[in-house]
Motif scaffolding. Structure first.
Motif, PDB file in Angstrom:
ATOM      1  N   ALA A 373       0.813  -1.235   0.000  1.00 56.60           N
ATOM      2  CA  ALA A 373       0.000   0.000   0.000  1.00 56.60           C
ATOM      3  C   ALA A 373       0.836   1.270   0.000  1.00 56.60           C
ATOM      4  CB  ALA A 373      -0.996   0.050   1.148  1.00 56.60           C
ATOM      5  N   GLY A 376       0.372   3.756  -2.848  1.00 56.38           N
ATOM      6  CA  GLY A 376      -0.834   4.585  -2.913  1.00 56.38           C
ATOM      7  C   GLY A 376      -1.696   4.346  -4.138  1.00 56.38           C
ATOM      8  N   LEU A 377      -1.474   3.220  -4.815  1.00 50.31           N
ATOM      9  CA  LEU A 377      -2.143   2.968  -6.100  1.00 50.31           C
ATOM     10  C   LEU A 377      -2.999   1.712  -6.056  1.00 50.31           C
ATOM     11  CD1 LEU A 377       0.848   3.542  -8.555  1.00 50.31           C
ATOM     12  CD2 LEU A 377      -1.005   5.146  -8.030  1.00 50.31           C
ATOM     13  N   LEU A 378      -3.956   1.687  -6.947  1.00 47.36           N
ATOM     14  CA  LEU A 378      -4.757   0.483  -7.147  1.00 47.36           C
ATOM     15  C   LEU A 378      -5.102   0.423  -8.634  1.00 47.36           C
ATOM     16  CD1 LEU A 378      -6.262  -1.882  -5.744  1.00 47.36           C
ATOM     17  CD2 LEU A 378      -8.225  -0.362  -5.519  1.00 47.36           C
ATOM     18  N   LEU A 398      -7.624   0.265 -15.542  1.00 45.72           N
ATOM     19  CA  LEU A 398      -7.807   1.500 -14.770  1.00 45.72           C
ATOM     20  C   LEU A 398      -6.705   1.566 -13.717  1.00 45.72           C
ATOM     21  CD1 LEU A 398     -11.104   2.900 -13.318  1.00 45.72           C
ATOM     22  CD2 LEU A 398      -9.228   2.389 -11.763  1.00 45.72           C
ATOM     23  N   VAL A 399      -6.182   2.764 -13.521  1.00 44.28           N
ATOM     24  CA  VAL A 399      -5.244   2.998 -12.413  1.00 44.28           C
ATOM     25  C   VAL A 399      -5.751   4.203 -11.641  1.00 44.28           C
ATOM     26  CG1 VAL A 399      -2.874   3.511 -11.737  1.00 44.28           C
ATOM     27  CG2 VAL A 399      -3.303   2.134 -13.774  1.00 44.28           C
ATOM     28  N   VAL A 400      -5.803   4.084 -10.329  1.00 39.93           N
ATOM     29  CA  VAL A 400      -6.242   5.204  -9.497  1.00 39.93           C
ATOM     30  C   VAL A 400      -5.223   5.412  -8.379  1.00 39.93           C
ATOM     31  CG1 VAL A 400      -7.725   3.718  -8.064  1.00 39.93           C
ATOM     32  CG2 VAL A 400      -8.199   6.166  -8.211  1.00 39.93           C
ATOM     33  N   GLY A 401      -5.118   6.662  -7.942  1.00 40.19           N
ATOM     34  CA  GLY A 401      -4.177   6.984  -6.868  1.00 40.19           C
ATOM     35  C   GLY A 401      -2.938   7.696  -7.370  1.00 40.19           C
ATOM     36  N   LEU A 520      -6.826  -3.281   0.586  1.00 45.74           N
ATOM     37  CA  LEU A 520      -6.727  -2.970  -0.849  1.00 45.74           C
ATOM     38  C   LEU A 520      -7.704  -3.824  -1.652  1.00 45.74           C
ATOM     39  CD1 LEU A 520      -2.851  -2.663  -1.369  1.00 45.74           C
ATOM     40  CD2 LEU A 520      -4.528  -0.818  -1.513  1.00 45.74           C
ATOM     41  N   GLU A 523     -11.144  -2.496  -1.718  1.00 39.53           N
ATOM     42  CA  GLU A 523     -11.282  -1.396  -2.680  1.00 39.53           C
ATOM     43  C   GLU A 523     -11.352  -1.942  -4.103  1.00 39.53           C
ATOM     44  OE1 GLU A 523     -11.567   1.894  -1.592  1.00 39.53           O
ATOM     45  OE2 GLU A 523     -11.670   0.831   0.317  1.00 39.53           O
TER      46      GLU A 523
ATOM     47  N   SER B 396      -6.893  12.044  -5.990  1.00 42.42           N
ATOM     48  CA  SER B 396      -5.691  11.666  -6.741  1.00 42.42           C
ATOM     49  C   SER B 396      -6.065  11.358  -8.179  1.00 42.42           C
ATOM     50  CB  SER B 396      -5.001  10.467  -6.081  1.00 42.42           C
ATOM     51  OG  SER B 396      -5.899   9.383  -5.998  1.00 42.42           O
ATOM     52  N   GLY B 397      -5.037  11.131  -9.004  1.00 40.57           N
ATOM     53  CA  GLY B 397      -5.243  10.945 -10.427  1.00 40.57           C
ATOM     54  C   GLY B 397      -5.778   9.564 -10.776  1.00 40.57           C
ATOM     55  N   VAL B 399      -6.677   7.047 -14.419  1.00 40.68           N
ATOM     56  CA  VAL B 399      -6.724   6.834 -15.871  1.00 40.68           C
ATOM     57  C   VAL B 399      -7.558   5.590 -16.122  1.00 40.68           C
ATOM     58  CG1 VAL B 399      -5.420   6.433 -17.991  1.00 40.68           C
ATOM     59  CG2 VAL B 399      -4.423   7.830 -16.182  1.00 40.68           C
TER      60      VAL B 399
END
Lengths: 559, 559
Positions: A373, A376-378, A398-401, A520, A523, B396-397, B399
């Motif tokens: 974690a 900071g991404l998922l 998809l990528v978020v964070g 995670l 989410e 946060s960002g 895509v």
């Protein structure tokens, strides 16, 4: 018995591989790889240069024959042909092609070679989604019971969506196709001169079952009058069981390969499915995960259950006497390769050179230094759609964070984790349906190459993940079927017990990482359901807008 | 009048810039840039090496003084000091610092220099979100009317969240701080020897208004007893209007700069706000968009309205007699720079070298060749949180639409478009609130550098976008205020009319791209609302999990 060796030939996505093994203990004697000259055809057809639409993925059947001509003679060098007891083959699936009655691929006929539909449709050809949607809708409307065996949905990757796409988009090619056949069965036909159809691809990909056969003619007619007789006109109702013998090597194949004419050839099989015996995964409750460009999950059960989003369940489909469940993730290693090819800056390449490692390995090291974690991404791992449990090629990644401090290794780790979350969704789907997963064995190319990936899988799944001893599980599994076809073993079960190597390594979950992985995953599941179950169709809208944009662009005529 | 020149000094994020212009027509005589030696401090403090937590962004006030010592003498070379009629400065904001009563920055005091809270908090310091949340919650509970002037929410970037963070996290530094002051006012103090406070930063960033002054003491007490007297103990209730004179250059500043002692210095101002007169944007309905690392939007209106998510509205805050509305996007050029630094593979760099262009330019060319929506991607441009209209640094960002055929230029274009969609959300928010946007003028570094970006903005906004004639709008605007302070012009309105250069270029929307942009924008708005308005808090959960992960990692003591 002087014959000591079995030959396995594994037809993959980018290459064909021949492996000669000792029937007594499965040890590898020789191996050879033939990289397909035309590889995956997804931009333009060879020779004609005809441009393909998005989502298309074709192959050239000549590459399969060249595998026989190049890779097989190489592994047989110095081996007396009479010492080869039998040959087994496995293939990607559903990879299918239209041929004439004598097995000539339509793309080999000069007036058809510029027609995309005359070529082999590779498993990851995703352009038949409209046909898949229709197949599912008509099945639902008619209350077809067989749909339950496929997790409620037929994938666009499978046999009838691909076949129906030919009919709809190129009726001329459909009319010329005297046979529609899995490439697995086609290559056995080329080896033996005899057409046969295996129960594994028929069961998993072509809506066939031992109990009920194919769907009724009325169902196919409801899809399209011209499709009503597809089984009787272009396929076969005679389905042969894996573990049996398809025939013997004929004179032409003997000349190609250096094998003795008459050498027994096993009924064709599928790469994922032959891997289960190759890794010793022949007991109920064992989940074999074949990890490569994509993930394929083979789970054995002793009863029939309805599992959401599985690719299929076939009685005797993996080993006789058990129900073989299949599930899959459409892209795994493909995503990591895409990332390394498209998203890694020069300074990372430079650092890898300085350390004398490849970029994958450097990223693995950098990502392994991160706490769970910490990036900071998922991500949602749908770069190539979602096979299980959503069965929807229209989904996307998809990528978020993302933030200004996100680095390449942060994204890389998120991608590894996303595929592990995708596997956990599948495992939980099986268990929710009452099909226990007692043991997980990983094989394929990735588990031996990426230790962090395996540690992440163990952590995300919260249980041990064993790595198979063989790095060439499909070819070894095919060789086991070849050994059975040739009589060196009584059954695939016996062959597996005698020939599967011991487990190479077991990854244990780190209990300290459990809470973060679970958080995670919660989410991931929420995003998975939101974007995957229709609450937000942005992924499909983007594909639709892209297709509209591409159709509006004037295309240059092929050179 | 022999004095002919005005000096503008623009204190940016990475550097300070001095520009000498002709008071008659605004033409640039000389310019010089000083890149801050310590730049943005977001990993470790200078000297002590003390490690900073995530979301921190500090600066070194010595860099501001060095700008005076290096950049100013350079532009004055060969100019008789008496020919400089006046000096204006603008600064990023809210960029603030704690000092002693004589203006000494606390970070310059040896026993405090290892305390992060003793340093300048840069505008993009985002670690005061808990304090911002509390400030907003207490305001809502008490029904504070002033919150409406700030779009309903105070940003974590602003003065009181940053001040309260000092009190909460380092009460010792807070106690030692005899003054809490905007860096803009601090540098004018350094130039003139006199402390003053400008109405623009007070109004936009520190909850002050001409009509009502600061919030009541009871409000600050409700936040924290120790915070009750923050205004009277550490700030000032005397607020000076922009357009006025703060004082004259003192002996020390004359020695630093080469300016004549007594040269008039204007009341401090903000980079975005001085840009409006610099581009000629002084009429109601004109939206000036300052596009650089971030976007700042300055809109003039002739009446007071409540606009969702604006940063603030201040009467006389931009030009006298009008309401100046401010909105912003926390990262724009920063996102593109992040992408080029972290996500562009060697082959793209190589191609740029072959073509003799930089990577930004190559990506721009490649992305310009795409039809709208052809990339199949959509992004939320929240790499540094969202300032307007959501006012949430915790975002946060994102895509979506990624596939195995996604290329760097596809993502690059999606990032450009995302920032344009973010601007459209802001424009629509103003118009919904009854503040018309009749004209859009872009300035800052980006509009001149990236033609595709401007074409995308025109397309997404569906209206002409004018690009200002000056590439250094803030410094020119500051020089205009310096000219007014020195009496060369009667008012900033007159200075703008006389000194703003004509529009350089106007981008018109392509009507053919409208339907696709509108379709993409509809998707953007839905994702924006879903992730930005609380339906899915995944972005915040990921930051929380990241913070927990980082706290669990043993930190090395500073070297």
């Amino acid at each position: 018995m002087s014959a000591r060796y079995a030959l396995g030939i594994d037809f993959g996505t980018e290459s064909g591989r021949a492996v000669l093994v000792d029937c007594a203990d499965g040890s590898e004697v020789a191996a050879s790889v033939y990289p397909y000259a035309n590889g995956v055809i997804d931009e333009r057809l060879p020779d004609s240069g005809v441009e393909l639409e998005p989502e298309w993925a074709l192959q050239d059947p000549a590459d399969y024959v060249r595998t026989l001509q190049h890779a097989v003679p190489e592994v047989l060098a110095g081996i007396p042909p009479e010492d080869v007891v039998g040959v087994g083959i496995d293939f990607t699936s559903c990879t299918m092609l239209p041929t004439t009655a004598d097995g000539t691929p339509l793309c080999d006929i000069p007036e058809l070679c510029a027609s995309p539909h005359a070529w082999v449709k590779l498993w990851k050809h995703h352009a038949a989604q409209p046909e898949a949607d229709e197949i599912n809708a008509v099945a639902a409307r008619r209350g077809e019971r067989w749909i339950a065996r496929y997790g409620g949905k037929i994938s666009s990757e499978w046999f009838f969506p691909k076949s129906l796409q030919i009919l709809r988009e190129d009726p001329g090619v459909y009319a010329r196709a005297e046979r529609l056949i899995e490439a697995a069965d086609w290559i056995v036909w080329q080896l033996t001169g005899v057409e046969s159809r295996n129960n594994t691809t028929a069961g998993y990909k072509a809506i066939w079952s031992k109990a009920d056969g194919f769907p009724p003619t009325e169902y196919f007619a409801a899809l399209d009058e011209g499709f009503a007789q597809v089984v009787d006109e272009k396929m076969s109702r005679r389905i042969d069981s894996i573990g049996g013998r398809a025939g013997g090597i004929d004179e032409r194949a003997a000349a190609w390969t250096g094998l003795r004419p008459g050498t027994p050839v096993a009924i064709a099989n599928v790469d994922a499915h032959v891997s289960a015996p190759a890794v010793g995964g022949i007991e109920p409750g064992t989940l074999t995960v074949i990890m490569g460009t994509s993930n394929c999950h083979i789970l054995l059960g002793d009863r029939l259950a309805e599992v959401e989003g599985m690719c299929g369940v076939v009685e005797d489909g993996v080993v006789p006497g058990l129900f073989g469940y299949e599930a899959g993730q459409s892209a795994v290693g493909d995503i990591f390769a895409w990332f390394v090819e498209n998203c890694v800056p020069p300074q990372t390449h430079e650092l890898a050179r300085t350390h004398g490692v490849d970029v994958h390995h450097l990223l693995e090291e950098q990502a392994a230094a991160l706490a769970v974690a910490e990036n900071g991404l998922l991500a949602l791992d749908w770069w190539n759609g979602n096979r299980s449990v959503l069965v929807d090629a229209g989904l996307s990644g998809l990528v978020v964070g993302l933030s200004l401090s996100t680095r390449p290794q942060d994204v890389y780790r998120a991608l590894l984790e996303a595929t592990a979350f995708g596997t956990r969704v599948i495992v939980e789907s099986f268990e929710r349906a009452g099909v226990p997963v007692d043991r997980i064995v990983a094989c394929g190319g990735l588990p031996q190459r990426n230790r962090l990936l395996m540690q992440i899988y163990a952590g995300v799944l919260g249980r041990p993940v064993e790595v198979a001893g063989s790095e060439q599980a499909p070819a070894l599994g095919s060789a086991m079927f070849g050994a059975v076809a040739g009589g060196a073993h009584e059954s695939i079960r016996e062959a597996s017990q005698g020939m599967a190597p011991p487990i190479a390594e077991t990854y244990l979950p780190d209990p300290a990482s459990r809470p973060a992985y679970d958080a995670l995953f919660a989410e991931y599941v929420r995003l998975h359901d939101h974007f995957g179950r229709g609450a937000d169709d942005v992924m499909k809208t983007l594909k639709r807008l892209r297709d509209e944009a591409e159709r509006a662009i004037p295309r240059l005529a092929p050179a």
